[in-house]
Design a protein around this motif. Sequence first.
Motif, PDB file in Angstrom:
ATOM      1  N   HIS A 239      44.628  31.389  47.117  1.00 18.31           N
ATOM      2  CA  HIS A 239      45.409  31.242  45.878  1.00 18.31           C
ATOM      3  C   HIS A 239      45.782  29.795  45.614  1.00 18.31           C
ATOM      4  O   HIS A 239      45.841  29.362  44.458  1.00 18.31           O
ATOM      5  CB  HIS A 239      46.666  32.120  45.957  1.00 18.31           C
ATOM      6  CG  HIS A 239      46.377  33.587  45.992  1.00 18.31           C
ATOM      7  ND1 HIS A 239      45.877  34.291  44.906  1.00 18.31           N
ATOM      8  CD2 HIS A 239      46.505  34.498  46.991  1.00 18.31           C
ATOM      9  CE1 HIS A 239      45.709  35.562  45.227  1.00 18.31           C
ATOM     10  NE2 HIS A 239      46.089  35.717  46.504  1.00 18.31           N
ATOM     11  N   GLU A 240      46.052  29.036  46.656  1.00 15.66           N
ATOM     12  CA  GLU A 240      46.412  27.631  46.503  1.00 15.66           C
ATOM     13  C   GLU A 240      45.235  26.701  46.763  1.00 15.66           C
ATOM     14  O   GLU A 240      45.415  25.492  46.849  1.00 15.66           O
ATOM     15  CB  GLU A 240      47.563  27.294  47.463  1.00 15.66           C
ATOM     16  CG  GLU A 240      48.824  28.114  47.248  1.00 15.66           C
ATOM     17  CD  GLU A 240      49.446  27.855  45.887  1.00 15.66           C
ATOM     18  OE1 GLU A 240      49.277  26.720  45.360  1.00 15.66           O
ATOM     19  OE2 GLU A 240      50.100  28.763  45.351  1.00 15.66           O
ATOM     20  N   GLU A 241      44.039  27.240  46.883  1.00 12.68           N
ATOM     21  CA  GLU A 241      42.843  26.445  47.186  1.00 12.68           C
ATOM     22  C   GLU A 241      42.101  26.114  45.906  1.00 12.68           C
ATOM     23  O   GLU A 241      41.771  27.009  45.106  1.00 12.68           O
ATOM     24  CB  GLU A 241      41.934  27.220  48.146  1.00 12.68           C
ATOM     25  CG  GLU A 241      40.748  26.429  48.663  1.00 12.68           C
ATOM     26  CD  GLU A 241      39.918  27.217  49.654  1.00 12.68           C
ATOM     27  OE1 GLU A 241      39.189  26.615  50.456  1.00 12.68           O
ATOM     28  OE2 GLU A 241      39.983  28.473  49.611  1.00 12.68           O
ATOM     29  N   ASN A 242      41.843  24.838  45.665  1.00 11.47           N
ATOM     30  CA  ASN A 242      41.118  24.453  44.453  1.00 11.47           C
ATOM     31  C   ASN A 242      39.622  24.657  44.629  1.00 11.47           C
ATOM     32  O   ASN A 242      39.134  24.965  45.720  1.00 11.47           O
ATOM     33  CB  ASN A 242      41.434  23.001  44.075  1.00 11.47           C
ATOM     34  CG  ASN A 242      41.096  22.018  45.178  1.00 11.47           C
ATOM     35  OD1 ASN A 242      40.022  22.068  45.772  1.00 11.47           O
ATOM     36  ND2 ASN A 242      42.036  21.117  45.486  1.00 11.47           N
ATOM     37  N   PHE A 243      38.916  24.474  43.541  1.00  9.90           N
ATOM     38  CA  PHE A 243      37.471  24.748  43.536  1.00  9.90           C
ATOM     39  C   PHE A 243      36.718  23.816  44.485  1.00  9.90           C
ATOM     40  O   PHE A 243      35.819  24.248  45.206  1.00  9.90           O
ATOM     41  CB  PHE A 243      36.933  24.599  42.106  1.00  9.90           C
ATOM     42  CG  PHE A 243      35.465  24.834  41.995  1.00  9.90           C
ATOM     43  CD1 PHE A 243      34.960  26.106  41.846  1.00  9.90           C
ATOM     44  CD2 PHE A 243      34.557  23.767  42.046  1.00  9.90           C
ATOM     45  CE1 PHE A 243      33.595  26.335  41.750  1.00  9.90           C
ATOM     46  CE2 PHE A 243      33.194  23.989  41.952  1.00  9.90           C
ATOM     47  CZ  PHE A 243      32.718  25.276  41.805  1.00  9.90           C
ATOM     48  N   LEU A 275      35.221  33.769  44.318  1.00 10.61           N
ATOM     49  CA  LEU A 275      36.090  32.972  43.455  1.00 10.61           C
ATOM     50  C   LEU A 275      37.222  33.822  42.886  1.00 10.61           C
ATOM     51  O   LEU A 275      37.096  35.051  42.742  1.00 10.61           O
ATOM     52  CB  LEU A 275      35.280  32.368  42.309  1.00 10.61           C
ATOM     53  CG  LEU A 275      34.311  31.235  42.649  1.00 10.61           C
ATOM     54  CD1 LEU A 275      33.395  30.961  41.469  1.00 10.61           C
ATOM     55  CD2 LEU A 275      35.071  29.967  43.053  1.00 10.61           C
ATOM     56  N   THR A 276      38.344  33.169  42.543  1.00 11.62           N
ATOM     57  CA  THR A 276      39.405  33.863  41.832  1.00 11.62           C
ATOM     58  C   THR A 276      38.934  34.183  40.408  1.00 11.62           C
ATOM     59  O   THR A 276      37.949  33.614  39.912  1.00 11.62           O
ATOM     60  CB  THR A 276      40.667  32.996  41.784  1.00 11.62           C
ATOM     61  OG1 THR A 276      40.371  31.771  41.090  1.00 11.62           O
ATOM     62  CG2 THR A 276      41.168  32.676  43.192  1.00 11.62           C
ATOM     63  N   ALA A 277      39.659  35.085  39.731  1.00 10.50           N
ATOM     64  CA  ALA A 277      39.241  35.499  38.384  1.00 10.50           C
ATOM     65  C   ALA A 277      39.237  34.319  37.418  1.00 10.50           C
ATOM     66  O   ALA A 277      38.331  34.176  36.581  1.00 10.50           O
ATOM     67  CB  ALA A 277      40.161  36.610  37.889  1.00 10.50           C
ATOM     68  N   ASN A 278      40.223  33.441  37.549  1.00  8.01           N
ATOM     69  CA  ASN A 278      40.301  32.289  36.652  1.00  8.01           C
ATOM     70  C   ASN A 278      39.144  31.328  36.892  1.00  8.01           C
ATOM     71  O   ASN A 278      38.494  30.861  35.935  1.00  8.01           O
ATOM     72  CB  ASN A 278      41.643  31.592  36.851  1.00  8.01           C
ATOM     73  CG  ASN A 278      41.860  30.468  35.853  1.00  8.01           C
ATOM     74  OD1 ASN A 278      41.382  30.535  34.720  1.00  8.01           O
ATOM     75  ND2 ASN A 278      42.575  29.442  36.275  1.00  8.01           N
ATOM     76  N   GLU A 279      38.879  31.020  38.146  1.00  6.63           N
ATOM     77  CA  GLU A 279      37.782  30.091  38.469  1.00  6.63           C
ATOM     78  C   GLU A 279      36.427  30.692  38.119  1.00  6.63           C
ATOM     79  O   GLU A 279      35.515  29.979  37.695  1.00  6.63           O
ATOM     80  CB  GLU A 279      37.834  29.734  39.956  1.00  6.63           C
ATOM     81  CG  GLU A 279      38.990  28.830  40.352  1.00  6.63           C
ATOM     82  CD  GLU A 279      38.830  27.419  39.812  1.00  6.63           C
ATOM     83  OE1 GLU A 279      37.735  27.063  39.327  1.00  6.63           O
ATOM     84  OE2 GLU A 279      39.799  26.652  39.873  1.00  6.63           O
ATOM     85  N   ARG A 280      36.299  31.980  38.245  1.00  7.73           N
ATOM     86  CA  ARG A 280      35.034  32.620  37.901  1.00  7.73           C
ATOM     87  C   ARG A 280      34.777  32.513  36.397  1.00  7.73           C
ATOM     88  O   ARG A 280      33.652  32.272  35.961  1.00  7.73           O
ATOM     89  CB  ARG A 280      35.048  34.087  38.333  1.00  7.73           C
ATOM     90  CG  ARG A 280      33.647  34.718  38.336  1.00  7.73           C
ATOM     91  CD  ARG A 280      33.681  36.184  38.732  1.00  7.73           C
ATOM     92  NE  ARG A 280      34.291  36.374  40.042  1.00  7.73           N
ATOM     93  CZ  ARG A 280      35.410  37.042  40.245  1.00  7.73           C
ATOM     94  NH1 ARG A 280      36.059  37.589  39.212  1.00  7.73           N
ATOM     95  NH2 ARG A 280      35.893  37.187  41.465  1.00  7.73           N
ATOM     96  N   GLY A 281      35.836  32.686  35.591  1.00  5.90           N
ATOM     97  CA  GLY A 281      35.674  32.545  34.145  1.00  5.90           C
ATOM     98  C   GLY A 281      35.323  31.126  33.752  1.00  5.90           C
ATOM     99  O   GLY A 281      34.467  30.898  32.882  1.00  5.90           O
ATOM    100  N   LEU A 282      35.963  30.140  34.384  1.00  4.92           N
ATOM    101  CA  LEU A 282      35.632  28.742  34.091  1.00  4.92           C
ATOM    102  C   LEU A 282      34.195  28.408  34.483  1.00  4.92           C
ATOM    103  O   LEU A 282      33.506  27.653  33.783  1.00  4.92           O
ATOM    104  CB  LEU A 282      36.610  27.820  34.827  1.00  4.92           C
ATOM    105  CG  LEU A 282      38.074  27.874  34.373  1.00  4.92           C
ATOM    106  CD1 LEU A 282      38.943  26.993  35.272  1.00  4.92           C
ATOM    107  CD2 LEU A 282      38.209  27.437  32.929  1.00  4.92           C
ATOM    108  N   LEU A 283      33.732  28.981  35.612  1.00  9.68           N
ATOM    109  CA  LEU A 283      32.359  28.716  36.047  1.00  9.68           C
ATOM    110  C   LEU A 283      31.351  29.345  35.087  1.00  9.68           C
ATOM    111  O   LEU A 283      30.312  28.737  34.781  1.00  9.68           O
ATOM    112  CB  LEU A 283      32.158  29.257  37.461  1.00  9.68           C
ATOM    113  CG  LEU A 283      30.812  28.952  38.120  1.00  9.68           C
ATOM    114  CD1 LEU A 283      30.585  27.447  38.238  1.00  9.68           C
ATOM    115  CD2 LEU A 283      30.728  29.584  39.508  1.00  9.68           C
TER     116      LEU A 283
END
Length: 373
Positions: A239-243, A275-283
């Motif tokens: 959760h606190e890990e960036n891409f 990936l988290t849901a947010n990072e997956r959408g950005l990717l």
Amino acid sequence: MSTVSDKTKELFEKLERAKQRAELTFSDRPLLERRDSQDSNYSGYNSSTRSTEEINKPDHSEEGEEQVFEEEEEEVTEEDVANTEEEEEEEHARVEQVQAPMAETIRQLSNPTGGGAAPLCIAYPEPGEGLNDDFELKSGFLHHLPKFHGMSSEDTNKHLKEFEFVCGSMCPKGADINILKMKAFPFTLEDKAKTWLFELPAGTINTWDRMKGEFLTKYFPASKVTVLRKQISGITQGHEENFCNYWDRFKSLVASCPNHGMSEGSLLTYFYEGLTANERGLLDAAAGGSFMDKTPADARELLTNRALNYQQYEGVLSTQRRVHEVSTNSALEDKVNKMSTLLSQVLNGNGGGAMAQVCGMCSTQGHPTDKCT
């Protein structure tokens, strides 16, 4: 031994010279002179009355003399050779008696000083064509070698990569690099790892591939491969890990298990699903719709570029985040200070008398909270 052999050689040379002189004497003596000397041994014999047949009768005296000489020579030679052989045997026995080791005492047998050490497990092969194995390991080269202690937390494959990189970069000119690795690898081991190497049976290692295989079998068994495969397939982003950090952790995990047996497409799928849901959408947005529609090569290039961009602008984002955190912390500290003041006033009162009214809004005395303006 050398003195007896010289005597034998000198004896044979004398016999050969005597034989040559005898042959030379018989060959150079005139036939008539020899006949006259034979006739002189018989008194009253008239050489003028001898018939032509007697004159022409072959003379065998020369052959007889040669035969007698050869028999005497053979007798002398056999006798001398027999004596010489006996002398050689006696001399050999004396030398063996002198060189024979003294019987060891019980103390010496209990504490051997040499010859009892076990042979090394490494047998170096012949160098390749045009290469040599006669080189020295310099102190600077040994200083750059990585170290491995045999701990379960150490990365075995990373150690091998660093070791081969140093050997390839600092290999002496004309040296066989495989023999160089075999000679230098024991210097990278420490503690339990070095003990393991020296306890291998003699002749176990005779090539660099065999040495590397034995090392991986000991410190990178199949059970560790199974654990790493599960970690790769079940990787998730914190959760606190960036891409960028998540991508680096994934690459390190894959590199630690070269024989994972997974395809490039499967590895990228595991990364995308973690990936988290947010990072997956950005990717997906960066991929132009769906990341899974990319080829493995294009998908890896996209991930590399996005991680690089995040790393380039990470300082700016961190600065903004720190400013917001400082302002928030200041407001919280102000409220905590006000509440501490109010609590101390309630507990202490006015000089121990009746408790004064304190406003809960402005933290001042003189009016209640509901009448605070």
